[in-house]
Each structure stands twice: as C-alpha cells, then as structure tokens.
Design a protein around this motif. Sequence first.
Motif, PDB file in Angstrom:
ATOM      1  N   ASN A  62     -10.292   0.004  -2.826  1.00 52.51           N
ATOM      2  CA  ASN A  62     -11.567   0.400  -3.322  1.00 52.51           C
ATOM      3  C   ASN A  62     -12.483   0.088  -2.056  1.00 52.51           C
TER       4      ASN A  62
ATOM      5  N   ARG B 123     -12.979   4.276  -5.598  1.00 48.15           N
ATOM      6  CA  ARG B 123     -11.502   4.045  -5.825  1.00 48.15           C
ATOM      7  C   ARG B 123     -11.098   5.171  -4.773  1.00 48.15           C
TER       8      ARG B 123
ATOM      9  N   GLY C 136      -4.699  -9.577  -4.202  1.00 49.03           N
ATOM     10  CA  GLY C 136      -5.945  -8.583  -3.546  1.00 49.03           C
ATOM     11  C   GLY C 136      -6.279  -9.276  -2.299  1.00 49.03           C
TER      12      GLY C 136
ATOM     13  N   SER D   3     -11.691  -3.064  -0.275  1.00 46.97           N
ATOM     14  CA  SER D   3     -11.139  -4.148  -0.986  1.00 46.97           C
ATOM     15  C   SER D   3      -9.706  -3.828  -1.640  1.00 46.97           C
ATOM     16  N   LEU D   4      -8.852  -4.562  -1.655  1.00 47.40           N
ATOM     17  CA  LEU D   4      -7.669  -4.261  -2.348  1.00 47.40           C
ATOM     18  C   LEU D   4      -7.496  -5.030  -3.516  1.00 47.40           C
ATOM     19  N   GLU D   5      -7.332  -4.279  -4.830  1.00 44.37           N
ATOM     20  CA  GLU D   5      -7.278  -4.941  -6.056  1.00 44.37           C
ATOM     21  C   GLU D   5      -6.095  -4.959  -6.635  1.00 44.37           C
ATOM     22  N   ASN D   6      -5.433  -6.105  -7.184  1.00 42.84           N
ATOM     23  CA  ASN D   6      -4.356  -6.254  -7.870  1.00 42.84           C
ATOM     24  C   ASN D   6      -4.377  -5.359  -9.058  1.00 42.84           C
ATOM     25  N   ASN D   7      -3.211  -4.612  -9.069  1.00 42.64           N
ATOM     26  CA  ASN D   7      -3.005  -3.708 -10.067  1.00 42.64           C
ATOM     27  C   ASN D   7      -1.760  -4.354 -11.050  1.00 42.64           C
TER      28      ASN D   7
ATOM     29  N   ASN E  19     -17.758   0.850  -4.854  1.00 37.34           N
ATOM     30  CA  ASN E  19     -17.515   1.083  -6.246  1.00 37.34           C
ATOM     31  C   ASN E  19     -16.404   2.514  -6.216  1.00 37.34           C
TER      32      ASN E  19
ATOM     33  N   ALA F   3      -1.159  -2.589  -6.248  1.00 37.34           N
ATOM     34  CA  ALA F   3      -2.589  -2.349  -5.945  1.00 37.34           C
ATOM     35  C   ALA F   3      -3.235  -1.206  -5.957  1.00 37.34           C
ATOM     36  N   CYS F   4      -4.728  -1.303  -5.715  1.00 34.54           N
ATOM     37  CA  CYS F   4      -5.614  -0.182  -5.475  1.00 34.54           C
ATOM     38  C   CYS F   4      -6.554  -0.354  -4.610  1.00 34.54           C
TER      39      CYS F   4
ATOM     40  N   GLU G 139      -9.420  -8.513   1.109  1.00 37.83           N
ATOM     41  CA  GLU G 139     -10.576  -7.748   1.487  1.00 37.83           C
ATOM     42  C   GLU G 139     -10.289  -7.529   3.272  1.00 37.83           C
TER      43      GLU G 139
END
Lengths: 234, 315
Positions: B65, B70, B44, B86-90, B68, B62-63, B46
Amino acid sequence: MIQIYPISESAVTIEFGNAINEALMLRIAGFNQLLKQKPFPGLYDAVPAYTTLTVFFDPLVVIRATALPGKSCYEKVSGYLQQLQGVNNPAPVAQNDIIVIPVYYGGELGPDLEYVADYHQLSVDEVIHIHTSAICKVYMIGFIPGFAYMGGLDDRLETPRKATPRSAVPAGAVGIAGKQTGIYPLQTPGGWQIIGQTPVKLFDASRQIPSLLKAGDRIRFEAVTLSAFQNHKQ
Amino acid sequence: MGRKNYRSQAVPVSGAMDALSAALANKAVGNNDGDAVIEFTQAGAEFFTDSDVLIALSGDGACLNCGNKRLPPDRPVFVPAQTRLSLENNKEGSRAYLAVAGGWDVPQVLGSRSTYITAQIGGLDGRRLAENDKLSHGVNLSPLSQSIVNSLKGDAVNFPNWAIARSLFLSANRKIIRVIPGKEFNWFDADSATHFFSKAFAVGNNSNRMGYHLKGPLMSRTMEGELLSTSVTPGTIQVTNDGSLILLMADCQTTGGYPRIAQVAEVDLPLSAQLKPGDEIYFTELSWKDAERLYLEQQKDLQMLSRAIELRYGF
C-alpha cells in the motif's frame, strides 16, 4: 550391485551398498573424485553419504546436453553415472594426511568429561588418552554445515546422549553420542556429551572450501593446554 | 537462486521458499531471476524510499500500500524518492517477495545472496531484517529495467496497465500437492499408502523455513530398521519414528535418516511455500517422468514470459 534412482527433478542418487563400512566409504569417495575429474554438463555438486552419492544438477542444462544420450534429464544423468561406474573400478582414493584436531578437554569447555569418565569407571586422563589414540574416519558431512559423521570411536567411550539436550552447544564443542564422536561446527542446540572444545574452525564461510573436513578424511584428536587453546583461537 | 554448490559441505540450499513468486517479482522489474529479493513470511512492514526505485511484489502473503492506495502485485511499480510504503500481511497465503530493479545489494556468500540464519551467512549480515535497516539496490540496472523506469518515471507512484498472470503458473486447486512416491514408499503398509493419497494433512504450528510438520493419519511401517542417513532436498517428505510426516523446505538439512515416503513435485513447491499453519492439503501421485516434464515446461513458459516483457519495451 549398485542402484540408481531420482530423489527430485534435479537430483539422482547412486547407491553402492547397504551398510556402513570403510571399504564402501572409500569406494564412494573414489567415484566422487572420478566424477569431479569428469563432470557432466549442468552438475552443481555431489553429496557423499554412508552408502550413497547424490548428484545435483541444473535440468535446463542437462536436457540440452547433446553429449548425454537419453530423452529425459533422469535418463541422461543416470546413463552417464552408469557408464562412469562401468568404465572404472575406482582406484582407491588417495589418502590425505591425517588431520590433527587440537582439543582442550574438560573444565568449562568440556562439561561432560567427568560424567563420561564416571559412566565408564575410567579416570579423566584415561578418557582423554583413549579419545586421542584413535584415528577417526569421516564418513559423510551432514546435519549442519561442516558437521562430520565419524567412525572410529573406541568402544570403551560409547556413551548415551544427554537425557535433556542443551539449548546451545558452542561451535568447536567435541562430543560423544552413542558410538559416534563429533565436533559441532556452529553453535546449535545439541544432546551430545561434550568432553572438550577445539579452537579450530570446522566451518568458515570466508574460506574457499568452508568445511574443514570431507568424506574420506582421517582425523586424530590431540590434547592441548588451555593457553595453547586460547592462542590458537586468536 | 539459492546456494547450490555447497551441499556436500552440508550447507542448505536456502533461497526463496516460493521460487516462482521470487522469479516473477524479479522479472516484473527487468532483473535476472537470481537477483536478491526480500522474503516476507506472514509479516507486515513499512518502508521509506530515499531515492526513486522500481519495485515489484509477488506472492500471496502480503499486499503493498501507498497511503490508502493498494499497489497491484506482479507488475513493476515506480516509487519516487521520499515515499512511504506499507506491506500488509495478507491471509491468502504465507509469503511475499519484494524485488527492486538492480536487485537488493547484499554480498554473495558461497556463491549466493540467500540468507541462512543458522550459519549467519548471506542476506544482510546473515540475519532477519529489522526495524531501521537500510537497504540499497544494485546501481547497474539492466537495459530492460532502465526502459521500464523511463516509461513510468514521474512525481508520483506509477505502474503500467499490464501484469504477470501468476495464477497461470499454478494449478487451479491449491489444496492438492502433487508428489512422486519416494525411495522408501514401500516401507509402509497398504493402509498407510491409501491414507497418504486420500486423507487431509494439516500444516502444523511449529513449521518454518526448514520444514513443516504435517498432521494427519500416522504412517505404519512394515519394514523395520533404520535408513542410513542419505541425501534429502527441499520437497522431501520424511516419516518420523512416530509415523508423522515432515515436509522439508528451503533451509532443510542436506542429509536425513528418516524414510522418504514421497517427494513434492518441484512445480508444486511454490504452493507448499504459501501454506499457513492449519491449512489442509491432499497429496496426489505423479510419475518422475511427468514431474520432470512439468518442470521443464514451466521453465520454458517462464523464459517466454521474460521474452514477452522484453518485447513490450522494444527489446
């Protein structure tokens, strides 16, 4: 009898023999030199190993190269290598001067020197003398950037690897493993018996040719004092 | 992409593990395929933008954001200055690539911007990115990048209604990896050959950019003796002395002395790059001829994709 085969969609290997020997090494170096003089379109690099030379290329360039006959990249590249091999009995590669590698032996820079001496029931000075007397030949570069696989270690110094590898061997460390002697170009974990260290940079990405050594080179180790080592290092 | 001219000095190719996703991220923002992207591996992150940027994310790992919201992958996204992303682990995959119009501005070392940590070269000071790092993009945007920016520019995050259909470049069954039998394939007995092409292999925990350990049936040799070290390349599957498999990846050594049982087809390396520890795969056989044809076809499709994006913006 040579063999030519693909190892990927963008690499073809030409195998010249099946044993490690100097004649084969020189033949491969000679062929590599010829290929450098007469590259085919799309050639990136050619990698010599003990018995092989592998050419890496851009398939998009090769497939469009009308000068190369064949329907596929493999046909085009293997055909080119074949004819290059056919027209030529590679002249022996021009021998460069012997490259002298200064080494400070023993002490903290060569923590296994005494072990190697004890193992062979030699004095430390005898080990240094034997190690600096040989001319070593570079057979190939592999493992990590700038690492030379060398032949020519005197039988009297043949020593097994350490039972437990060190987690970090410094760049420049000169070691022995079995029948091989070599120099660590970068700090890495390693299990070789470290008998000294060279201040010379075996690999330096800021140099035009980053690896100091290449296949076909001949080297000789030379013992230097600690102050000479330190001066060189600066 | 990658460091292609220094293998003879034992410098690995490096570059993106999933070269397809990296290329698609670049194409989405109008870059050249070889421009530097950031690779995230099961990570992840930021980001905070100091200036307006045009970015694109590709890959299953990753996704992206914004608050809130996407932000969709595989298309250009305009992000105004002073925005937090923010990059969120997918868990879908392992790796994701973030491209920026103009390319990430890091110096070329030995003809490439790719990071190679062992020799501490490429990328940002030859190391992994860390908290508080500042990265900038090349100031000279391509005319295409500039057009995309102009079409999206405003006060808010914005993206167009088109996207690159990444899945069209990948086979439908991502558990099946196509391979070509390697030079030493016949060093192994008949049972091993059968198992190799029928049993599942699981990606080991100790897998990294150099290679993956694959857990499955062990391969038995019929041919004794050692292979003299020779060239290997990303995608080479080696068999270690205990009979287990290692799949070499982007940062692999240039030479190796283990027998090469198979080579992963270049077009399926992106699938391999997205595997996570524990994932199971099966191997299926392909000929060299077909592997080369599939690779060239994919490259042609990628060129057509670039052309389609250009046409959309009037080039």
